[in-house]
Design an enzyme around this catalytic site. Sequence first.
Site, PDB file in Angstrom:
ATOM      1  CG  HIS A  57      -1.954   1.119   1.139  1.00 16.92           C
ATOM      2  ND1 HIS A  57      -3.307   0.872   1.090  1.00 16.92           N
ATOM      3  CD2 HIS A  57      -1.822   2.474   1.068  1.00 16.92           C
ATOM      4  CE1 HIS A  57      -3.951   2.029   1.009  1.00 16.92           C
ATOM      5  NE2 HIS A  57      -3.068   3.014   0.990  1.00 16.92           N
ATOM      6  CG  HIS A  59      -1.243   6.805  -1.979  1.00 16.69           C
ATOM      7  ND1 HIS A  59      -2.496   6.935  -2.521  1.00 16.69           N
ATOM      8  CD2 HIS A  59      -1.409   6.124  -0.815  1.00 16.69           C
ATOM      9  CE1 HIS A  59      -3.387   6.368  -1.713  1.00 16.69           C
ATOM     10  NE2 HIS A  59      -2.751   5.869  -0.672  1.00 16.69           N
ATOM     11  CD  GLN A 152      -7.244  10.908  -1.982  1.00 22.53           C
ATOM     12  OE1 GLN A 152      -6.101  10.509  -1.965  1.00 22.53           O
ATOM     13  NE2 GLN A 152      -8.055  10.756  -0.940  1.00 22.53           N
ATOM     14  CG  HIS A 210      -7.645   4.142   0.512  1.00 23.71           C
ATOM     15  ND1 HIS A 210      -7.113   3.637  -0.631  1.00 23.71           N
ATOM     16  CD2 HIS A 210      -6.672   4.896   1.089  1.00 23.71           C
ATOM     17  CE1 HIS A 210      -5.859   4.073  -0.758  1.00 23.71           C
ATOM     18  NE2 HIS A 210      -5.561   4.832   0.276  1.00 23.71           N
ATOM     19  CD  GLU A 213      -6.759   6.664   5.685  1.00 23.24           C
ATOM     20  OE1 GLU A 213      -7.131   6.696   4.515  1.00 23.24           O
ATOM     21  OE2 GLU A 213      -5.612   7.013   6.056  1.00 23.24           O
ATOM     22  CG  ASP A 309      -1.023   5.276   3.258  1.00 20.64           C
ATOM     23  OD1 ASP A 309      -1.268   5.413   2.054  1.00 20.64           O
ATOM     24  OD2 ASP A 309      -1.808   5.607   4.157  1.00 20.64           O
TER      25      ASP A 309
HETATM   26 ZN   LIG Z   1      -3.555   5.083   1.088  1.00 22.72          ZN
END
Ligand SMILES: [Zn+2]
Length: 428
Positions: A57, A59, A152, A210, A213, A309
């Site tokens: 995981h 980005h 996102q 995701h 979160e 992440d």
């Molecule tokens: Zn993430």
Amino acid sequence: MLDLIIRHASLPDGRTDIDIGITGPTITAVEPNLAAEAAQTIDASGRLVTPPFVDSHVHLDSTLSLGMPRLNQSGTLLEGIALWGELKPTLTQQAIYDRARKLCLWSMARGTLAIRSHVDISGEHLLNVDALIQLREDLKPWLDIQLVAFPQDGYIRSKHSEPNLTRALEKGVDIVGGIPHFERTMLEGGASVRRLTKIAAERGLLVDMHCDETDDPMSRHIETLTAATVEFGLQGRVAGSHLTSMHSMDNYYVSKLIPLMAEAQIAAIANPLINITLQGRHDTYPKRRGMTRVKELLAAGVTVAFGHDCVMDPWYPLGSHDMLEVASMGLHVAQMTGVDEMRACFNAVTAAPAKVMHLDKYGIAPGNHADLVILAAADPIEAIRLRAQRLFVIRRGCILSQSPLSTAQVSFGGEAHELDFTRNNLLG
Ligand SMILES: [Zn+2]
């Protein structure tokens, strides 16, 4: 005649004094006292030889953008998303590619040879998709990159996401992502989970969302993801990333939820570095830990991986893409100090994420890829304790990265002492 033999290796499963024979890109022998010659021999001298680290995981499209155009003042997830929204219109494909490539080189040097990166598809353009697909192809011989189409700004909430998801998957993005807790309502969050899971099933793709979160104990999209996984027959093909609301949920509810996750074979990906800093920001004291229930999930047989992440981006100002730092933070936040628990934290950055990513021929066994890391540590626990140096990183039988054992000179009272900090594992 083999191409390479690594002698006197200690393995993550506890075996010691093992020789690993390699022919071309493949491991051909794993046994003590291997009776063979090789063009090249590396003496591991009892050090840990592990399959590569895996980050399931990250980005890559936002990485190394810290400070652009400003810093996150509140330290929250929501300000990070807003900040990324400010940055997005100014991005160029080349800049995204260059920053992501730089991070991938750090990864290789640190023995991380497989990465699952989310890529934002909710903006007006797909420059980041194009940049990361190009990077995935350019680095293929040395690094496995999987890309997740990640809306996102919400799959339903952003008008761009639905058409862009189709375009991104047609361009070759591998996996379907989601962000149900960022949709406008719980209902729309649940609807996004069902729609996205159905798309993955129809296209024969994996899912990695995701999910929840948030510190809101009523954020229960993981429940919907569990049901959709069973409904669309995706058992073993779905991961829930973050799952931080589980930290705050009612214990009775969790006692029902975790067996449902195990039944659906949903994997959990915790991101300890990021969630210990992003979550709990609205708490005074006591302040909640920002991580899902790792021990309880493992006890129920759920596969749990730890991801990095973010690295120096709108959500997290630190990091160097060191998966041992991730394992260490996960160990601390989840209070996993038992011997088996510490080993499980090493597993959470190696074999567990390899399983989540469905990596082929991963692991130290004959017939598998000759992808190995020799660490300046005796075993997985010492590796985490020291964030051990990667002495050799080997990809498909070739040395990809190498660094000499670093030592320190301590001089006092007329004596000089040379320290390398290793071989202090007191657990035997
Ligand atoms: Zn993430």
